[in-house]
Design an enzyme around this catalytic site. Sequence first.
Site, mmCIF file in Angstrom:
data_model
loop_
_atom_site.group_PDB
_atom_site.id
_atom_site.type_symbol
_atom_site.label_atom_id
_atom_site.label_comp_id
_atom_site.label_asym_id
_atom_site.label_seq_id
_atom_site.Cartn_x
_atom_site.Cartn_y
_atom_site.Cartn_z
ATOM 1 N N HIS A 1 27.780 -24.514 10.794
ATOM 2 C CA HIS A 1 27.840 -23.107 10.403
ATOM 3 C C HIS A 1 29.263 -22.562 10.534
ATOM 4 C CE1 HIS A 1 25.966 -19.221 9.640
ATOM 5 N NE2 HIS A 1 26.594 -18.708 10.680
ATOM 6 N N GLN B 1 36.812 -12.232 12.187
ATOM 7 C CA GLN B 1 35.452 -12.033 12.668
ATOM 8 C C GLN B 1 35.446 -11.728 14.158
ATOM 9 O OE1 GLN B 1 31.806 -14.663 11.631
ATOM 10 N NE2 GLN B 1 32.615 -15.570 13.491
ATOM 11 N N SER C 1 21.532 -19.879 8.970
ATOM 12 C CA SER C 1 21.177 -18.593 8.360
ATOM 13 C C SER C 1 19.891 -18.691 7.554
ATOM 14 C CB SER C 1 22.307 -18.099 7.452
ATOM 15 O OG SER C 1 23.438 -17.733 8.194
ATOM 16 N N TYR D 1 27.195 -5.764 10.762
ATOM 17 C CA TYR D 1 25.743 -5.903 10.705
ATOM 18 C C TYR D 1 25.239 -6.551 11.992
ATOM 19 C CZ TYR D 1 26.891 -10.728 9.294
ATOM 20 O OH TYR D 1 27.408 -12.003 9.227
ATOM 21 N N PRO D 2 24.044 -6.166 12.444
ATOM 22 C CA PRO D 2 23.411 -6.836 13.579
ATOM 23 C C PRO D 2 22.526 -7.970 13.089
ATOM 24 C CG PRO D 2 22.178 -4.873 13.040
ATOM 25 C CD PRO D 2 23.303 -4.959 12.035
ATOM 26 N N MET D 3 22.234 -8.917 13.976
ATOM 27 C CA MET D 3 21.386 -10.038 13.572
ATOM 28 C C MET D 3 20.663 -10.648 14.765
ATOM 29 S SD MET D 3 23.930 -13.287 12.948
ATOM 30 C CE MET D 3 22.476 -14.358 12.947
ATOM 31 N N ASP D 4 19.597 -11.366 14.459
ATOM 32 C CA ASP D 4 18.807 -12.121 15.433
ATOM 33 C C ASP D 4 18.712 -13.573 15.002
ATOM 34 O OD1 ASP D 4 18.108 -9.989 17.103
ATOM 35 O OD2 ASP D 4 16.284 -9.528 15.971
ATOM 36 N N LYS D 5 18.331 -14.427 15.936
ATOM 37 C CA LYS D 5 17.877 -15.775 15.618
ATOM 38 C C LYS D 5 16.344 -15.759 15.616
ATOM 39 C CE LYS D 5 21.569 -18.503 15.313
ATOM 40 N NZ LYS D 5 22.691 -17.621 15.607
ATOM 41 N N ARG E 1 40.543 -13.853 21.728
ATOM 42 C CA ARG E 1 39.290 -13.603 21.014
ATOM 43 C C ARG E 1 38.321 -12.754 21.837
ATOM 44 N NH1 ARG E 1 37.053 -19.216 19.042
ATOM 45 N NH2 ARG E 1 35.517 -17.852 18.033
#
Length: 247
Positions: free
Chosen positions: A170, A183, A221, A143-147, A129
């Site tokens: 999750h 993923q 999310s 896609y990019p993401m934040d917390k 992995r």
Amino acid sequence: MSEATTTLDGWYCLHDLRSIDWAAWKTLSSDERGQAVSEFLNVVEKWNDVAATKKGSHAMYTVVGQKADIMLMILRPTMEELNEIETELNKTTLAEYMVPAYSYVSVVELSNYLPADEDPYQNPQILARLYPELPKANHICFYPMDKRRQGDDNWYMLPMEERKKMMYSHSKIGRQYAGKVRQVISGSVGFDDFEWGVTLFADDVLQFKKLIYEMRFDEVSARYGEFGTFFVGNILPDEKVEKFLHI
């Protein structure tokens, strides 16, 4: 102060998205375009040689919509190698007819929740992995993401155990799509504008919508997730590059 999660880091990752200046590309003669395509494919063949030795991986997709025309995802052991690949590509004739659309720099990442007495880098499943061979799936979604860090909805102020519990819930959703969606999570804190990059691969493009929609209802999310631009595309095999660029 809340406890930081320990991460396992693998190959460095570059998502390189470009648009084709079709009007300018048309001004070349058929022979000139053919030479430019051959030059580009020679660069791609170098990437194939690296992949064959398990010292990196790459994926090439066309992008649906007007955000870009082509997406390259490159994995390498060092940031320097990513830079060299990008520079070599920029020196090609084809690059003269490409317009940078978007890029994202990160490193393949796993959260380390293993027992303290286990060396994760001796675990074959974890190594696969961290240093993945990217699949030749029909479709890609990146896609990019934040917390989120706003008021009471501040992920980084939550206790470690609470974060673990929510991430476990999750991840259970994601595991329901095993065999349907592959993923790759990459960390980008200090590398780019968001904190993570999420790359999904699937043969059935509708699985992206189903997975992401279902995850929207999960607290991680729904309450803490913030997302950047989504890019979706179709695989571009080496043998179809010439057809894609044909005028």
